[in-house]
Design a protein around this motif. Structure first.
Motif, mmCIF file in Angstrom:
data_model
loop_
_atom_site.group_PDB
_atom_site.id
_atom_site.type_symbol
_atom_site.label_atom_id
_atom_site.label_comp_id
_atom_site.label_asym_id
_atom_site.label_seq_id
_atom_site.Cartn_x
_atom_site.Cartn_y
_atom_site.Cartn_z
ATOM 1 N N ALA A 135 17.521 -20.890 -26.899
ATOM 2 C CA ALA A 135 17.685 -19.438 -26.884
ATOM 3 C C ALA A 135 19.117 -19.022 -26.630
ATOM 4 O O ALA A 135 19.560 -18.009 -27.128
ATOM 5 N N ARG A 136 19.862 -19.802 -25.867
ATOM 6 C CA ARG A 136 21.177 -19.341 -25.471
ATOM 7 C C ARG A 136 22.297 -19.945 -26.302
ATOM 8 O O ARG A 136 23.452 -19.732 -26.026
ATOM 9 N N SER B 195 11.681 -12.171 -25.063
ATOM 10 C CA SER B 195 13.120 -12.225 -24.859
ATOM 11 C C SER B 195 13.520 -13.625 -24.424
ATOM 12 O O SER B 195 12.690 -14.431 -24.017
ATOM 13 N N ALA B 196 14.806 -13.901 -24.483
ATOM 14 C CA ALA B 196 15.274 -15.250 -24.201
ATOM 15 C C ALA B 196 15.068 -15.640 -22.756
ATOM 16 O O ALA B 196 14.862 -16.804 -22.444
ATOM 17 N N ALA C 14 17.851 -6.704 -20.408
ATOM 18 C CA ALA C 14 17.867 -7.639 -21.530
ATOM 19 C C ALA C 14 19.181 -7.524 -22.287
ATOM 20 O O ALA C 14 19.694 -6.437 -22.494
ATOM 21 N N ASN D 66 19.414 -8.237 -25.293
ATOM 22 C CA ASN D 66 19.007 -7.997 -26.669
ATOM 23 C C ASN D 66 18.759 -6.511 -26.855
ATOM 24 O O ASN D 66 18.575 -5.768 -25.892
ATOM 25 N N VAL E 61 12.234 -6.642 -31.270
ATOM 26 C CA VAL E 61 13.350 -7.385 -30.686
ATOM 27 C C VAL E 61 14.406 -7.636 -31.751
ATOM 28 O O VAL E 61 14.095 -8.056 -32.864
ATOM 29 N N ALA F 231 17.635 -13.054 -28.767
ATOM 30 C CA ALA F 231 16.293 -13.550 -28.449
ATOM 31 C C ALA F 231 15.523 -13.963 -29.691
ATOM 32 O O ALA F 231 14.586 -14.760 -29.602
ATOM 33 N N THR F 232 15.895 -13.447 -30.857
ATOM 34 C CA THR F 232 15.183 -13.809 -32.075
ATOM 35 C C THR F 232 15.386 -15.279 -32.437
ATOM 36 O O THR F 232 14.620 -15.832 -33.240
#
Length: 504
Positions: free
Chosen positions: A6-7, A157-158, A167, A169, A253, A257-258
């Motif tokens: 995610a990151r 979300s991440a 968030a 995002n 979203v 996070a996608t």
């Protein structure tokens, strides 16, 4: 298999080649290879679950952790408020208040945090508390009725559960009250008034959201975090096969996070969350039910939806269903022919959650039919002449045929996972397995009779795993992987796409 973090980055999906040495690969070998891939993926994540459950505890982290507890009441009459989301901002920890309005969150790293209490159409509460090692901080909230939702807690979300404000995002949420107010017949219409959302439609039944100008395979539609398995991204006249009237909320979203959901979500994703998904967060005994009804004058719309969840002794049972019917809709210019729709849906399942383990299994059935206005102008009149060798000949001089789509969707889903682990690296993990059967007939209607012009079948197997990293100070994250096998086939006069066996 696709692996994503995610990151950081996301590896694009890779199709398995269906040719070997220039010739077609034997279908049995392909299916055996897909099965091997699934078995290896399942074995990997099963081993991860065992390791996470039995890993070496981080005793130092436990010694430096504390707890947060409190209650939530309603200002107007002092009643307890159940089902309130309590979120420790920055720690990623959250819980739901029980039937007595009480909550408790353990294993919160020592430090100063903001605690958010949020429930649909109540004011949000925020407090700052100091969590000390081995001690319990108290945060009591008094909320009041409000038409404005001040805080939104999102799950896609991440960093896991967090508020839209915290968030990193671009996130927006449509809750059950907003969906009911719109009385929308499809997902795209329910989101039409959200910022950055447009609608691509070939009539009321064939509509899909556009996010930031992206459409089709660049906008991912999910139900409870899993792909829907329909063909709405393949063609403009194919609709989305999930129902929104029974949803708890719809999350939109955009941003980093996608990456959790693969390259198909580069434009954004829409996640339809059903009510029973909350059982794993805080399960308390009792029964919860929803009932909605809708009517419209412009298109003779009528519909209803009912859902119920009952929890007892760690088990949750759920069921529900609905119907919707619309006629050809009226405009100032007259009636739009062939714009009528009808749909039905049903779902049922059972789940269990106790201590740090949960599992669930459920089935969903959707059926529908809708007309595609003016589509007959783009379809030739297909006539099969004797002695023509089975080839279709187009007669564009005949009457214009109406086009309708008759569709069905069947889904089986199984989830299992671990929560609240004291492992050195892993706080929790979840494994999901889905089988989705989608099929629809494109019907040509003329002179009161109809025939199947083209038949589409799409079966999808999806395995998805997510791991929540253990909190390290204020740093948290989530990573995971997914595998998909898809078997697609089209047959008929407009079967332009070849048969596809895809593993990614």
């Amino acid at each position: 298999m696709q692996v994503h973090q995610a990151r950081s980055t996301c590896l694009p999906a890779r199709a398995v080649s269906m040719h070997d040495g220039g010739g077609p690969m034997n279908r049995w070998n392909l299916e055996r290879g897909q099965g091997d891939m699934f078995r290896k993926t399942a074995s990997f994540f099963a081993a991860a679950m065992i390791a996470a459950a039995g890993g070496t505890p981080l005793q130092a982290a436990q010694d430096d952790a504390g707890s947060v507890r409190g209650s939530v009441t309603l200002e107007e009459n002092g009643d307890f408020v159940s089902g309130t989301v309590i979120l420790v901002v920055g720690a990623g920890a959250f819980a739901l208040s029980d039937g007595q309005g009480r909550f408790r969150i353990d294993d919160v790293p020592a430090g100063e945090y903001e605690i958010v209490a949020q429930r649909d159409h109540l004011t949000a509460g925020r407090q700052t508390v100091l969590v000390e090692p081995g001690r319990t901080a108290t945060a009591d909230f008094v909320l009041r009725l409000s038409p404005v939702q001040e805080e939104v807690t999102v799950t896609a979300s991440a960093g896991g559960a967090e508020t839209a404000l915290e968030a990193f995002n671009a996130v927006s949420t449509v809750d059950a009250f907003d969906v009911a107010r719109e009385s929308a017949g499809d997902l795209a219409t329910a989101l039409a008034h959200e910022p950055g959302i447009a609608v691509r439609g070939f009539g009321p039944g064939a509509a899909r959201p556009i996010i930031r100008g992206f459409d089709g395979d660049r906008v991912l539609i999910l139900e409870d975090g899993i792909r829907t398995g329909d063909l709405s991204g393949e063609s403009g006249d194919h609709g989305v096969g999930i129902e929104t009237t029974g949803a708890e909320r719809i999350e939109i979203v955009r941003g980093p996070a996608t990456l959790l959901y693969g390259s198909n979500a580069v434009g954004g994703l829409v996640n339809v969350v059903t009510p029973h998904q909350s059982y794993r967060d805080a399960l308390f005994d009792g029964t919860r039910a929803q009932l909605s009804a809708e009517a419209g004058s412009a298109n003779g719309q009528a519909g209803t939806n009912v859902g119920m969840q009952h929890a007892q002794n760690g088990f949750l049972y759920w069921g529900g269903g609905g119907l919707r019917y619309t006629e050809d809709y009226a405009t100032p210019e007259g009636i739009v022919e062939n714009s009528a729709t009808e749909s039905s849906n049903a779902r049922a399942g059972v789940g269990w959650s106790r201590d740090r383990v949960f599992w669930s299994a459920g089935v969903t059935m959707n059926d529908g039919r809708y007309g595609v206005p003016f589509a007959g102008q783009f379809h030739g009149h297909h006539v099969e002449e004797p002695g023509a060798g089975g080839d279709d000949h187009h007669d564009d001089h005949g009457g214009e045929a109406a086009i309708a789509l008759d569709w069905q969707r069947r889904a089986l889903r199984v989830d299992a996972g671990l929560l609240g682990l004291s492992n050195r690296f892993v706080e929790g993990l979840e494994l999901s397995f889905n089988v989705i059967d989608w099929g629809h007939n494109e019907l040509e209607i003329e002179g009161g009779s109809e025939r199947v012009g083209t038949r589409y079948d799409n079966r999808t197997y999806i395995m998805r795993a997510e791991v929540d990293q253990q909190q390290t100070g204020r740093l948290s994250g989530r990573f995971g992987g997914w595998a998909r096998i898809r078997d697609f086939e089209a047959a008929g006069v407009e079967a332009l796409a070849p048969r596809t066996d895809l593993a990614s």
